[in-house]
Design an enzyme around this catalytic site. Structure first.
Site, PDB file in Angstrom:
ATOM      1  N   THR A 203       8.385  -8.803  -6.709  1.00  0.00           N
ATOM      2  CA  THR A 203       6.845  -8.818  -7.171  1.00  0.00           C
ATOM      3  C   THR A 203       6.590  -8.283  -8.579  1.00  0.00           C
ATOM      4  OG1 THR A 203       6.588  -6.506  -6.394  1.00  0.00           O
ATOM      5  CG2 THR A 203       6.431  -7.988  -4.772  1.00  0.00           C
TER       6      THR A 203
ATOM      7  N   LYS B  30     -16.728   0.353  -6.893  1.00  0.00           N
ATOM      8  CA  LYS B  30     -17.765   1.051  -5.830  1.00  0.00           C
ATOM      9  C   LYS B  30     -18.912   2.075  -6.587  1.00  0.00           C
ATOM     10  CE  LYS B  30     -17.862   2.222  -0.895  1.00  0.00           C
ATOM     11  NZ  LYS B  30     -17.148   2.619   0.314  1.00  0.00           N
TER      12      LYS B  30
ATOM     13  N   TRP C 213     -20.495  -2.357  -3.389  1.00  0.00           N
ATOM     14  CA  TRP C 213     -19.466  -2.919  -3.901  1.00  0.00           C
ATOM     15  C   TRP C 213     -20.006  -3.910  -5.201  1.00  0.00           C
ATOM     16  CZ3 TRP C 213     -14.804  -0.824  -3.380  1.00  0.00           C
ATOM     17  CH2 TRP C 213     -14.446  -0.261  -2.325  1.00  0.00           C
TER      18      TRP C 213
ATOM     19  N   GLU D  69       4.935 -13.047  -2.194  1.00  0.00           N
ATOM     20  CA  GLU D  69       5.166 -12.721  -0.703  1.00  0.00           C
ATOM     21  C   GLU D  69       4.694 -14.005  -0.029  1.00  0.00           C
ATOM     22  OE1 GLU D  69       4.159  -8.734  -2.416  1.00  0.00           O
ATOM     23  OE2 GLU D  69       3.394 -10.771  -2.705  1.00  0.00           O
TER      24      GLU D  69
END
Length: 542
Positions: free
Chosen positions: A189, A444, A449, A335
């Site tokens: 990753t 936020k 949001w 992944e």
């Protein structure tokens, strides 16, 4: 005499237990697609040409040479290479002999590379001559049994092995029988949070991924295609394109390290490419070059540009549409091997107004076959597929990681076996996802949001803006507020107030960034995504 229930089940299971291994793809390329061309643009600018059959044949000799050096089943063979024919030969040889190909990203810092090769326990490494300086910067931290160099000048440093000599002297290997669940390949990753983590792909995973990627409503890879993967072969299996091309019999054009817009456009035109794939930052530069010189390159054969790695702004879709080029957006992760969703305009929208079509095309798409999706809100409840609720995307499927190498990152997996992506999404009634943000990038503000992705995409629709990234910064009153970092197009001018006025056409006043900072260029990660960690370090405390 009647059969028992168990006997009935055994009678029903009468099909051949054929192993799904990459060996079958390599052998298919060798037997049925031997004449399909493989073109490589070298670091020097010269072009070499070979074919899938020649690459598969050389892979047998390479595997024999690696076995003679002591490489055994399960051993990690690292590569530090560009998109080039030798890398394709390693893609074929290493998994087919039962070892594991581990592709390294040469754009990473040396300490990251040292950590990765040690964590993976690589035994052998193959290095392109142009990357020897990168290799020298981290090689002292790991004891490789052998270092093999792909040379373009004929000069091989003392103590290292020559790739071509190994192939010339290698005994062609008859591929061994393998279990489809054996490890075949390995990627790490990007390490945006903490150290990079290894993902090990099985043969079965990559075979199924290749089959699905080739489907018409997915990436639609066929023997009529000539594919130029701009996405590096060291990044998430080059999105599976090398194996899908070998499976279907598509020709490959491999651009090496020369990914500037003019080099890529030249290859697309000269090699009559039908499909290409890469991250948005690459195509932004390419679109600017096309706008500047629209008649310079003949791209009449180019059917589709697959774009992934970050959300595609509407301005990019419209820009390429002006040149008669179609962008197909896809989403995935290391992944997920990496293909997860593909955004193909459904037939029901073929006659719709352009605005409605663009609203759909800016989404990240519908899950591929055999790839399950769901999303949970902050309270752990599954969200409705109403395109209003937001939640973290969770996925599972035959090419989705069930764990990380050495059992790291267990908090990324649910108790019932789903992978938590970290991407916050909305899902509409068709099952088409829209990524609103990475969970750590959402703003936020006052308990509400704000999607940084939506703000970024609308900023990049402004004619003066080349790049835009939005981050959250602390605020005493609201907790967090959005801050926009903008890079302008060459020769363009605008002001923060003008950009806020532009955003105000789509967003409420409370959603608009309080601060807009101008930079020459937005820093990118080694995989071409905007590096928001660097922006946070630069602007959060300013």
């Amino acid at each position: 005499m009647p059969h028992t229930e168990t006997e009935q089940l055994l009678i029903g299971a009468s099909m051949d237990d054929y192993p799904l291994t990459l060996t079958s793809i390599v052998e298919r390329a060798e037997r049925f697609h031997s004449d399909r061309e493989v073109v490589s643009l070298r670091p020097s600018g010269t072009i070499t040409r070979t074919a899938l059959g020649a690459c598969a044949g050389r892979a047998r000799r390479l595997a024999g040479a690696l076995a003679a050096l002591g490489v055994r089943e399960g051993d990690r063979v690292a590569t530090l290479m560009w998109n080039q024919s030798e890398h394709l030969e390693l893609y074929f040889a290493v998994p087919a002999m039962g070892a594991v190909i581990h592709t390294l990203n040469p754009r990473l810092f040396s300490d990251e590379l040292a950590f990765i090769v040690d964590d993976a326990q690589d035994t052998v490494i193959v290095v392109d001559e142009s990357l020897l300086e990168v290799f020298d910067a981290f090689r002292a931290g790991h004891d490789f049994a052998h270092v093999i160099v792909v040379t373009h000048t004929g000069d091989v440093p003392a103590g290292l092995l020559d790739y071509e000599t190994l192939i010339a002297d290698g005994e062609p290997m008859q591929w061994p029988a393998l279990d489809e669940r054996q490890a075949a390949a390995m990627c790490y990753t990007s390490g945006t949070t903490g150290r990079p983590k290894g993902v090990t792909y099985s043969h079965r995973a990559l075979v199924l991924h290749s089959l699905v990627a080739a489907l018409p409503d997915q990436l639609a890879v066929s023997a009529r295609d000539t594919i130029l993967p701009v996405v590096p072969m060291f990044h998430a299996n080059a999105w599976g394109l090398p194996y899908a091309a070998a499976l279907a019999g598509a020709s490959l054009v491999l651009p090496g390290p020369r990914l500037d817009p003019h080099s890529v456009l030249g290859l697309l035109a000269d090699e009559r490419v039908t499909m290409t794939a890469g991250v948005p930052t690459v195509w932004m530069g390419m679109l600017a070059a096309l706008d500047a010189e629209p008649d310079r390159w003949d791209l009449s054969t180019l059917d589709r540009l697959v774009v992934g790695g970050a959300a595609v702004p509407r301005s990019m879709l419209e820009g390429f549409d002006r040149h008669g080029l179609t962008v197909v957006q896809a989403w995935g992760m290391t992944e997920t091997a990496p293909l997860g969703t593909v955004c193909r305009l459904p037939g029901s929208l073929d006659e719709s107004e352009a605005d409605e079509q663009y609203r759909y095309r800016t989404r990240q798409g519908v899950a591929t076959p055999f790839f399950d999706i769901r999303a949970r809100d902050d309270d752990g409840r599954l969200i409705a597929w109403d395109d209003a609720a937001m939640g973290e995307l969770e996925v599972r499927g035959p090419w989705v990681a069930a764990r990380y190498h050495r059992g790291k990152g267990t908090d990324s997996f649910t108790a019932d076996g789903w992978f938590k992506t970290g991407d916050v999404v909305r899902i509409d009634g068709r099952g088409c996802i829209r990524i609103c943000d990475r969970s750590k990038d959402l703003v936020k503000s006052g308990g509400e949001w704000i999607s940084s992705v939506d703000l970024e995409n609308h900023l990049m629709s402004h004619p003066a803006v080349a790049q835009a990234a939005v981050i959250a910064v602390p605020d005493d009153r609201w907790g967090e507020r959005p801050l926009a970092v903008v890079a302008l197009r060459a020769g363009a001018e605008t002001t923060p107030d003008q950009l806020r006025e532009h955003l105000g056409q789509e967003f409420a006043k409370w959603q608009l960034p309080d601060r807009i900072e101008f930079v020459t260029a937005i820093p990118c990660t080694a995989t071409g995504k905007f590096k928001k960690t660097a922006l946070r370090n630069q602007f959060t405390s300013a």
